[in-house]
Design a protein around this motif. Structure first.
Motif, PDB file in Angstrom:
ATOM      1  N   HIS A 364       8.111   3.121  23.190  1.00 27.99           N
ATOM      2  CA  HIS A 364       6.595   2.529  23.113  1.00 27.99           C
ATOM      3  C   HIS A 364       6.199   2.601  21.878  1.00 27.99           C
ATOM      4  CE1 HIS A 364       1.919   2.989  23.435  1.00 27.99           C
ATOM      5  NE2 HIS A 364       2.129   2.078  24.451  1.00 27.99           N
ATOM      6  N   ALA A 365       6.601   3.700  20.891  1.00 29.44           N
ATOM      7  CA  ALA A 365       6.083   4.040  19.776  1.00 29.44           C
ATOM      8  C   ALA A 365       6.991   2.942  18.650  1.00 29.44           C
ATOM      9  CB  ALA A 365       6.427   5.359  19.120  1.00 29.44           C
ATOM     10  N   TRP A 378      15.468  -4.501  12.223  1.00 30.58           N
ATOM     11  CA  TRP A 378      15.176  -3.064  12.981  1.00 30.58           C
ATOM     12  C   TRP A 378      16.448  -1.996  13.080  1.00 30.58           C
ATOM     13  CZ3 TRP A 378      15.275  -2.815  19.079  1.00 30.58           C
ATOM     14  CH2 TRP A 378      14.893  -1.695  19.532  1.00 30.58           C
ATOM     15  N   ILE A 379      16.070  -0.997  12.655  1.00 31.55           N
ATOM     16  CA  ILE A 379      17.182   0.147  12.591  1.00 31.55           C
ATOM     17  C   ILE A 379      16.781   0.832  13.992  1.00 31.55           C
ATOM     18  CG2 ILE A 379      17.948   2.136  11.585  1.00 31.55           C
ATOM     19  CD1 ILE A 379      17.416   0.690   8.803  1.00 31.55           C
ATOM     20  N   ALA A 380      17.573   1.092  14.855  1.00 31.67           N
ATOM     21  CA  ALA A 380      17.315   1.788  16.013  1.00 31.67           C
ATOM     22  C   ALA A 380      18.543   2.655  16.359  1.00 31.67           C
ATOM     23  CB  ALA A 380      16.915   0.761  17.108  1.00 31.67           C
ATOM     24  N   GLY A 381      18.166   3.579  17.460  1.00 27.39           N
ATOM     25  CA  GLY A 381      19.199   4.328  18.042  1.00 27.39           C
ATOM     26  C   GLY A 381      18.979   5.862  17.946  1.00 27.39           C
ATOM     27  N   GLY A 382      19.668   6.702  18.905  1.00 24.05           N
ATOM     28  CA  GLY A 382      19.683   8.274  18.872  1.00 24.05           C
ATOM     29  C   GLY A 382      19.858   8.539  20.282  1.00 24.05           C
ATOM     30  N   LEU A 383      18.798   9.572  20.514  1.00 22.54           N
ATOM     31  CA  LEU A 383      18.833   9.955  21.981  1.00 22.54           C
ATOM     32  C   LEU A 383      17.712   9.317  22.726  1.00 22.54           C
ATOM     33  CD1 LEU A 383      19.696  13.773  21.501  1.00 22.54           C
ATOM     34  CD2 LEU A 383      21.212  12.219  22.279  1.00 22.54           C
ATOM     35  N   ASP A 456      11.230  -9.980   4.289  1.00 22.85           N
ATOM     36  CA  ASP A 456      11.557  -9.213   5.528  1.00 22.85           C
ATOM     37  C   ASP A 456      10.881  -7.916   5.271  1.00 22.85           C
ATOM     38  OD1 ASP A 456      12.621 -11.667   6.163  1.00 22.85           O
ATOM     39  OD2 ASP A 456      14.549 -10.931   6.774  1.00 22.85           O
ATOM     40  N   THR A 457      10.865  -7.221   6.518  1.00 21.11           N
ATOM     41  CA  THR A 457      10.738  -5.698   6.441  1.00 21.11           C
ATOM     42  C   THR A 457      11.928  -4.974   7.174  1.00 21.11           C
ATOM     43  OG1 THR A 457       8.254  -5.885   6.507  1.00 21.11           O
ATOM     44  CG2 THR A 457       9.148  -3.609   7.089  1.00 21.11           C
ATOM     45  N   VAL A 458      12.536  -3.947   6.406  1.00 23.55           N
ATOM     46  CA  VAL A 458      13.440  -3.236   7.240  1.00 23.55           C
ATOM     47  C   VAL A 458      13.142  -2.065   7.738  1.00 23.55           C
ATOM     48  CG1 VAL A 458      15.651  -2.079   6.844  1.00 23.55           C
ATOM     49  CG2 VAL A 458      15.452  -4.051   5.638  1.00 23.55           C
ATOM     50  N   LEU A 459      12.960  -1.814   8.966  1.00 27.22           N
ATOM     51  CA  LEU A 459      12.029  -0.797   9.596  1.00 27.22           C
ATOM     52  C   LEU A 459      12.880   0.149  10.251  1.00 27.22           C
ATOM     53  CD1 LEU A 459       9.380  -0.014  10.731  1.00 27.22           C
ATOM     54  CD2 LEU A 459       9.635  -1.568  12.571  1.00 27.22           C
ATOM     55  N   LEU A 460      12.884   1.343  10.174  1.00 24.13           N
ATOM     56  CA  LEU A 460      13.395   2.454  10.596  1.00 24.13           C
ATOM     57  C   LEU A 460      12.407   2.999  11.804  1.00 24.13           C
ATOM     58  CD1 LEU A 460      15.633   4.776  11.277  1.00 24.13           C
ATOM     59  CD2 LEU A 460      14.304   6.098   9.632  1.00 24.13           C
ATOM     60  N   ALA A 461      12.664   2.489  12.809  1.00 21.83           N
ATOM     61  CA  ALA A 461      11.610   2.642  14.083  1.00 21.83           C
ATOM     62  C   ALA A 461      12.728   2.933  15.109  1.00 21.83           C
ATOM     63  CB  ALA A 461      10.581   1.854  14.539  1.00 21.83           C
ATOM     64  N   PRO A 462      13.403   3.988  15.311  1.00 26.84           N
ATOM     65  CA  PRO A 462      14.770   4.344  15.962  1.00 26.84           C
ATOM     66  C   PRO A 462      14.206   4.291  17.751  1.00 26.84           C
ATOM     67  CG  PRO A 462      14.556   5.869  14.433  1.00 26.84           C
ATOM     68  CD  PRO A 462      12.932   5.276  14.457  1.00 26.84           C
ATOM     69  N   GLY A 463      13.068   4.516  18.299  1.00 24.39           N
ATOM     70  CA  GLY A 463      12.754   4.490  19.501  1.00 24.39           C
ATOM     71  C   GLY A 463      13.361   5.485  20.329  1.00 24.39           C
ATOM     72  N   CYS A 464      14.045   6.416  19.559  1.00 28.98           N
ATOM     73  CA  CYS A 464      14.687   7.671  20.163  1.00 28.98           C
ATOM     74  C   CYS A 464      14.654   8.814  19.276  1.00 28.98           C
ATOM     75  CB  CYS A 464      16.489   7.133  20.281  1.00 28.98           C
ATOM     76  SG  CYS A 464      16.924   5.822  21.228  1.00 28.98           S
ATOM     77  N   ALA A 465      14.847   9.998  20.289  1.00 25.81           N
ATOM     78  CA  ALA A 465      15.133  11.243  19.577  1.00 25.81           C
ATOM     79  C   ALA A 465      16.340  11.377  18.238  1.00 25.81           C
ATOM     80  CB  ALA A 465      15.081  12.299  20.310  1.00 25.81           C
TER      81      ALA A 465
END
Length: 492
Positions: A364-365, A378-383, A456-465
């Motif tokens: 959601h965030a 988009w840079i994403a991932g984690g727990l 462009d925008t490079v966005l670290l919004a991982p969506g994960c812990a």
């Protein structure tokens, strides 16, 4: 039971806790505050924690005051005999053995928030303006605190942010008002709180690893909704999220409490919202049937991102319900700057903007963040914590220039992308280990740079812990920013 016939409902700030046997589960920030103040009130206190890292100094302090502090593996396995009340830290799941033993014995379980509510000074009880939601809680509470201070009130941000709330309510110099951030965990263990006004900002999948079974999302929502119980003035809800309005409808509130919506669109009567470039109030003015009062402009805010504007509206609604002037709302919002790792601009280089939103730790965030920029790498991932990403990908596909994945549960996001955005370029960096000589963020940044184009925008919004690879989301954001600056230095 404990050393005397205890009626917990009779206990408060000005009564003797002598002979009351209290057990505190968890010896972190809130656990220490609870144990410390219970000792001050005269209770017999045992504090338990499975870890001792960084806790020994505080443990020795409380032992010198008569506390029994037990740290280390196995210390929380058994509830001590004679326990009258168990104070649990918010991270403890309801099925934890210690809590299960308390329920079996009929021992009341309170959270730190419940304890704090009972310890308010009845003669100088500052009202609580309470905030919860899946995302935006800290930002909204800090905005609210800034507004209240601009109004000349002695305010403090407490709860899940800032001071432990027990410490704040026990302060010998009374506050005028509290801006209280509450998580679903804290609300789960709260029963008698009666906030002056409260808001649920939004509801989305999160912490479904804490709740269990087919009813996990419903249980999570129900805990969020507890914030509205016994509200005295205003239940503020998100007009774009019908689930928050439904929680208001289901709540038992004090007579005279109002339902106040906030919206990014034109507000109806009884709401706050946006008209052109202005945040406006149609809820707390006499002429609300025919007009709206300007609170501030979007340009007054630190960010024009839609979720940031929504947080500002929620904070403004709580403040206005408390009687704060339009001018104080404007001045407080103008003065506010968000904490690090929340839509923070890291750099602009060769037409590409690099943004750190490492605090976006659930889908959601991340969705809110992604919808603030276009086009996006988009840079994403984690727990992932049990969350799914299909809805997110469907909503933002048209904005994506490309995706860089990292972390333990990156496959969950990759699967959603393959279903709903198969043509979006994807680079999988893997799940590098913290402590490796080369930072995995250097690979991430290099990959994102290959995908990005000017504008462009490079966005670290991982969506994960973050804890699979980093100590916390702050370290993740710091490593990202460092890697961006190294990359730019290498290019120049």
């Amino acid at each position: 039971m404990g050393g005397r016939d205890v009626n917990l409902d009779d206990l408060g700030r000005h009564t003797s806790w002598d002979g009351v046997h209290a057990v505190v589960a968890g010896f972190g920030v809130s656990g220490f505050a609870a144990a410390d103040n219970l000792l001050f009130l005269g209770a017999s206190v045992i504090a338990l924690d499975e870890t001792s890292d960084g806790k020994e100094e505080k443990a020795e302090l409380l032992r010198s005051l008569g506390g029994d502090i037990r740290l280390g593996p196995g210390s929380t396995a058994t509830l001590p005999g004679g326990t009258d009340v168990l104070i649990t830290s918010p991270g403890w799941r309801p099925d934890a053995p210690l809590l299960a033993q308390a329920r079996e014995r009929g021992v009341p379980i309170w959270g730190e928030v419940e304890l704090a509510w009972r310890l308010r000074d009845p003669e100088k009880a500052a009202p609580w303006l309470a905030v919860t939601g899946t995302n935006g809680k800290t930002t909204t509470v800090q905005m609210l605190d800034s507004i209240l201070r601009a109004a000349g009130l002695r305010s403090v941000a407490v709860g899940n942010v800032g001071l432990p709330i027990v410490e704040a309510v026990m302060d010998p110099e009374p506050y005028d008002v509290f801006a209280v951030e509450l998580s679903s965990f804290q609300l789960h263990y709260t029963s008698t709180m009666s906030a002056e006004s409260a808001v649920v900002l939004n509801l989305a999948e999160d912490h479904l690893d804490w709740y269990s079974g087919e009813t996990a999302m419903a249980d999570y929502a129900a805990d969020k909704g507890r914030i509205y119980e016994n509200v005295q003035r205003a239940c503020v809800y998100n007009a774009a999220d019908p689930a928050t309005e439904e929680l208001v409808r289901e709540a038992e509130v004090e007579e005279g409490a109002r339902a106040i919506g906030f919206t990014l669109g034109m507000p109806s009567v009884g709401m706050v919202g946006v008209v052109e470039d202005m945040l406006v109030d149609r809820a707390f003015i006499e002429q609300r049937e025919s007009s709206a009062a300007e609170l501030c402009t979007i340009a007054d805010l630190a960010s024009p991102a839609p979720h940031f504007v929504a947080n500002a509206l929620a904070a403004a609604a709580l403040a206005r319900a408390h009687g704060v002037s339009q001018a104080a709302v404007r001045d407080g919002l103008r003065a506010f700057r968000p904490d690090g790792h929340r839509i923070a601009e890291v750099a602009v280089h060769e037409g590409v903007t690099w943004i750190d939103d490492s605090k976006a730790t659930n889908p959601h965030a991340a969705t809110s963040s992604l919808r603030a920029f276009d086009p996006v790498v988009w840079i994403a991932g984690g727990l992932a914590k049990g969350a799914r990403f299909d809805e997110l990908v469907q909503l933002v596909t048209g904005r994506l220039r490309g995706v860089v994945l990292i972390g333990a549960d990156r496959h969950v996001i990759a699967d959603a992308l393959s279903r709903h955005a198969p043509d979006v370029p994807l680079i999988d960096i893997g799940a590098g280990e913290t402590g490796a000589q080369a930072s995995p963020m250097d690979e991430v940044v290099a990959a994102a740079s290959r995908l990005a184009r000017p504008g462009d925008t490079v966005l670290l919004a991982p969506g994960c812990a973050s804890m699979d690879m980093f100590a916390n989301y702050g370290e993740r954001g710091d490593r990202f920013a460092e890697a961006v600056h190294r990359h730019i230095a290498d290019q120049d």
